[in-house]
Scaffold this motif. Sequence first.
Motif, short mmCIF file in Angstrom:
data_model
loop_
_atom_site.label_atom_id
_atom_site.label_comp_id
_atom_site.label_asym_id
_atom_site.label_seq_id
_atom_site.Cartn_x
_atom_site.Cartn_y
_atom_site.Cartn_z
N ALA A 166 1.36 -1.32 -0.43
CA ALA A 166 0.22 -0.37 0.03
C ALA A 166 0.78 1.45 -0.13
CB ALA A 166 -0.70 -0.32 1.42
N THR A 167 1.57 1.34 0.52
CA THR A 167 3.44 2.65 0.40
C THR A 167 2.50 3.41 -0.97
OG1 THR A 167 4.24 0.91 1.88
CG2 THR A 167 5.23 2.82 0.24
N PRO A 168 3.24 2.17 -1.87
CA PRO A 168 2.54 3.66 -3.28
C PRO A 168 0.94 4.59 -3.42
CG PRO A 168 3.66 2.25 -4.09
CD PRO A 168 3.22 1.29 -2.85
N TYR A 169 0.50 3.65 -2.67
CA TYR A 169 -0.71 4.57 -2.78
C TYR A 169 -0.98 5.65 -1.68
CZ TYR A 169 -5.69 5.32 -1.63
OH TYR A 169 -7.07 5.98 -1.36
N CYS B 22 1.66 6.72 -1.06
CA CYS B 22 2.41 8.18 -0.94
C CYS B 22 2.50 8.91 -1.46
CB CYS B 22 3.99 7.50 -1.01
SG CYS B 22 4.96 6.90 -0.29
N THR B 23 1.16 8.90 -2.49
CA THR B 23 0.52 9.65 -3.26
C THR B 23 -0.34 10.24 -2.88
OG1 THR B 23 -1.59 8.02 -4.12
CG2 THR B 23 0.35 7.78 -5.22
N ARG B 24 -0.88 10.20 -1.72
CA ARG B 24 -1.83 11.20 -0.72
C ARG B 24 -0.81 11.49 0.68
NH1 ARG B 24 -3.98 7.99 -3.50
NH2 ARG B 24 -6.92 8.05 -4.35
N GLN B 25 0.48 11.74 0.36
CA GLN B 25 1.42 12.34 1.14
C GLN B 25 1.26 11.94 2.76
OE1 GLN B 25 2.95 15.37 -0.68
NE2 GLN B 25 1.92 14.06 -2.13
N LYS B 26 0.89 10.16 2.63
CA LYS B 26 1.48 9.69 3.77
C LYS B 26 2.16 8.61 3.62
CE LYS B 26 -3.43 10.71 5.14
NZ LYS B 26 -3.42 11.35 6.19
N VAL B 27 2.85 8.00 4.95
CA VAL B 27 3.96 7.32 4.79
C VAL B 27 3.73 6.57 6.34
CG1 VAL B 27 6.42 6.66 5.12
CG2 VAL B 27 5.43 8.26 4.11
N PHE B 28 3.32 5.16 6.49
CA PHE B 28 3.23 3.94 7.38
C PHE B 28 4.51 3.60 7.45
CE2 PHE B 28 -1.26 5.52 5.96
CZ PHE B 28 -0.83 6.28 6.84
N LEU B 29 5.65 4.00 7.33
CA LEU B 29 6.56 2.98 7.15
C LEU B 29 7.54 3.00 8.70
CD1 LEU B 29 8.03 2.40 3.95
CD2 LEU B 29 6.46 1.03 4.97
N PRO B 30 7.82 1.96 9.65
CA PRO B 30 9.21 2.45 10.66
C PRO B 30 9.78 3.24 10.41
CG PRO B 30 8.88 0.10 10.38
CD PRO B 30 8.37 0.36 8.73
N MET B 31 10.33 4.48 11.24
CA MET B 31 10.84 5.27 10.77
C MET B 31 12.00 5.17 11.37
SD MET B 31 9.63 7.42 8.83
CE MET B 31 11.09 8.50 8.41
N ASP B 32 12.44 4.07 12.38
CA ASP B 32 14.06 3.70 13.08
C ASP B 32 14.47 3.05 11.75
OD1 ASP B 32 12.10 1.66 13.25
OD2 ASP B 32 13.31 0.88 14.62
N ILE C 182 7.60 10.09 -0.35
CA ILE C 182 5.94 10.60 -1.40
C ILE C 182 6.86 11.27 -2.82
CG2 ILE C 182 5.07 12.90 -1.41
CD1 ILE C 182 5.42 12.27 2.30
N ARG C 183 7.61 11.71 -3.09
CA ARG C 183 8.81 12.40 -4.13
C ARG C 183 8.63 10.98 -5.25
NH1 ARG C 183 12.58 16.73 -1.13
NH2 ARG C 183 11.21 17.97 -1.18
N GLY C 184 8.05 10.00 -4.69
CA GLY C 184 9.05 8.61 -5.38
C GLY C 184 10.41 7.78 -5.72
N LYS C 185 11.74 8.68 -4.81
CA LYS C 185 13.07 8.14 -5.27
C LYS C 185 13.25 6.69 -5.45
CE LYS C 185 14.95 13.10 -3.70
NZ LYS C 185 15.68 12.92 -2.69
N GLN C 186 14.26 6.34 -6.05
CA GLN C 186 14.32 5.11 -6.32
C GLN C 186 15.66 4.83 -5.74
OE1 GLN C 186 11.98 2.91 -9.24
NE2 GLN C 186 10.26 4.18 -9.33
#
Length: 83
Positions: free
Chosen positions: A28-31, A33-43, A56-60
């Motif tokens: 669900a991360t790409p979806y 990110c298109t809504r300016q949200k990231v639910f991945l562990p920040m650590d 959010i910028r879609g960097k690869q």
Amino acid sequence: ILGVRDIHADHAASHIGKAQGIVTCLRATPYHCTRQKVFLPMDICMLHGVSQEDFIRGKQEKSVRDVIYDIASQAHIHLEHVR
């Protein structure tokens, strides 16, 4: 649900559920990110020097892929426990 009363079955189901939750979050991360949200562990993101903006910028870049790999590896570990 089936009335199975087995500690090993409960343990396996717990690990399967955790693995599925992790995979669902990754998928669900790409979806999100298109809504300016990231639910991945920040650590884990900080460990690789990746910010929420990078997702959010879609960097690869390799660092972004490394974050995804580390999180996916956690799902794999849960599946290994089940086996």
